[in-house]
Scaffold this active site. Structure first.
Site, PDB file in Angstrom:
ATOM      1  N   CYS A   9       0.812  -1.220   0.000  1.00  0.00           N
ATOM      2  CA  CYS A   9       0.000   0.000   0.000  1.00  0.00           C
ATOM      3  C   CYS A   9       0.850   1.277   0.000  1.00  0.00           C
ATOM      4  CB  CYS A   9      -1.013  -0.045   1.130  1.00  0.00           C
ATOM      5  SG  CYS A   9      -2.422   1.016   0.787  1.00  0.00           S
ATOM      6  N   HIS A  17      -3.936  -5.409   2.666  1.00  0.00           N
ATOM      7  CA  HIS A  17      -3.496  -5.651   4.043  1.00  0.00           C
ATOM      8  C   HIS A  17      -4.135  -6.964   4.485  1.00  0.00           C
ATOM      9  CE1 HIS A  17      -2.190  -1.482   4.059  1.00  0.00           C
ATOM     10  NE2 HIS A  17      -3.391  -1.139   3.620  1.00  0.00           N
TER      11      HIS A  17
HETATM   12  N1  GLN Z   1      -1.878   6.958   2.075  1.00  0.00           N
HETATM   13  C1  GLN Z   1      -2.040   6.051   0.977  1.00  0.00           C
HETATM   14  C2  GLN Z   1      -3.371   6.144   0.272  1.00  0.00           C
HETATM   15  O1  GLN Z   1      -4.373   6.477   0.863  1.00  0.00           O
HETATM   16  C3  GLN Z   1      -1.778   4.639   1.450  1.00  0.00           C
HETATM   17  C4  GLN Z   1      -2.803   4.094   2.385  1.00  0.00           C
HETATM   18  C5  GLN Z   1      -2.428   2.772   2.966  1.00  0.00           C
HETATM   19  O2  GLN Z   1      -1.261   2.487   3.155  1.00  0.00           O
HETATM   20  N2  GLN Z   1      -3.411   1.963   3.310  1.00  0.00           N
HETATM   21  O3  GLN Z   1      -3.437   5.892  -0.906  1.00  0.00           O
END
Ligand code: GLN
Length: 242
Positions: free
Chosen positions: A92, A193
């Protein structure tokens, strides 16, 4: 044999989604096979070792990922490690910062990434939140499903240097374009995740095989198989099929 070094990078910045579990899964799957591993946790301000076999980046908020990318560039050892053949598995926010650039904030400020994956991330019109299911072809040509939970506002486009990790059945993945994650050499990025490696042991073993440069015997577990079967059925029941 020297213990395999698993380097968990900047949990104080990239640790809000429980992706540290990926490190625990890798270590445990090595231990079950009698292979010694060392988990090295590195926080901003500490130098990254360049000797790791596998580096792990997790998810985080926009601001935190900007700090992480700056510090990783200043540190420089992640680049050296990848050049030396280490595996990088990035989830992510970690995936986004591994690419060329990503945007953050109301004004879509463009932040330069690490450039280790030929991907670019831009904020989408809405957030991708929910269970996801995608189809991954393993190196031996067999198919495996990847299940996880995605939660991202950035949408990622692949350039010619990167290949999709998997193809989406349920969820948004990279950018609602049917692809999920990216692979370029020994660098792999993915959105889910879960942690993803707990939910997808075959993917965990793939990373270990890459890092060890050899195949590993599977670790059959009826309990894990049953949990996976239940999870995949639940995602299919609740999710929107593409
Ligand atoms: N901040 C990033 C986004 O919203 C990654 C989010 C995350 O790691 N779940 O795209």
């Amino acid at each position: 044999m020297k213990p395999i070094e698993i380097v968990l990078v900047y949990q104080s910045l990239l640790g809000i989604y429980g992706d540290r579990g990926n490190a625990m899964v890798l270590r445990r799957r090595l231990a079950w096979r009698g292979i010694e591993a060392r988990l090295i946790e590195v926080e901003p301000g500490d130098p990254l070792p360049a000797s790791g076999a596998i580096y792990l980046l997790g998810g985080g908020e926009d601001g935190a990922q900007v700090s992480a990318v700056r510090r990783l560039r200043e540190d420089g050892n992640l680049f050296r490690a990848i050049e030396g053949g280490a595996v990088l598995f990035a989830v992510c926010a970690g995936y986004q910062i591994t690419g060329h650039s990503f945007t953050i904030g109301e004004h879509d400020e463009v932040i330069e990434g690490l450039g280790l994956l030929d991907v670019t991330t831009r904020r989408g019109t809405e957030r991708a939140v929910g269970e996801s299911l995608s189809h991954w072809t393993r190196p031996d040509g067999t198919e495996s499903l990847i299940t996880g939970f995605e939660n991202h506002g950035g949408f990622t486009t692949l350039g010619p240097g990167a290949a999709p990790l998997a193809f989406v059945e349920i969820g948004v993945g990279n950018a609602n374009d049917g692809t999920e994650g990216a692979v370029q050499g020994r660098v792999i990025g993915a959105y889910p995740h879960g942690p993803i490696l707990a939910r997808n042991p075959e993917l965990a073993d793939h990373l270990l095989e890459l890092a060890l440069d050899r195949g590993l015997d599977p670790l059959p577990s009826t309990e894990l198989d049953e949990l996976r079967r239940q999870r995949i059925a639940a995602v299919r029941k609740a999710g929107l099929r593409r």
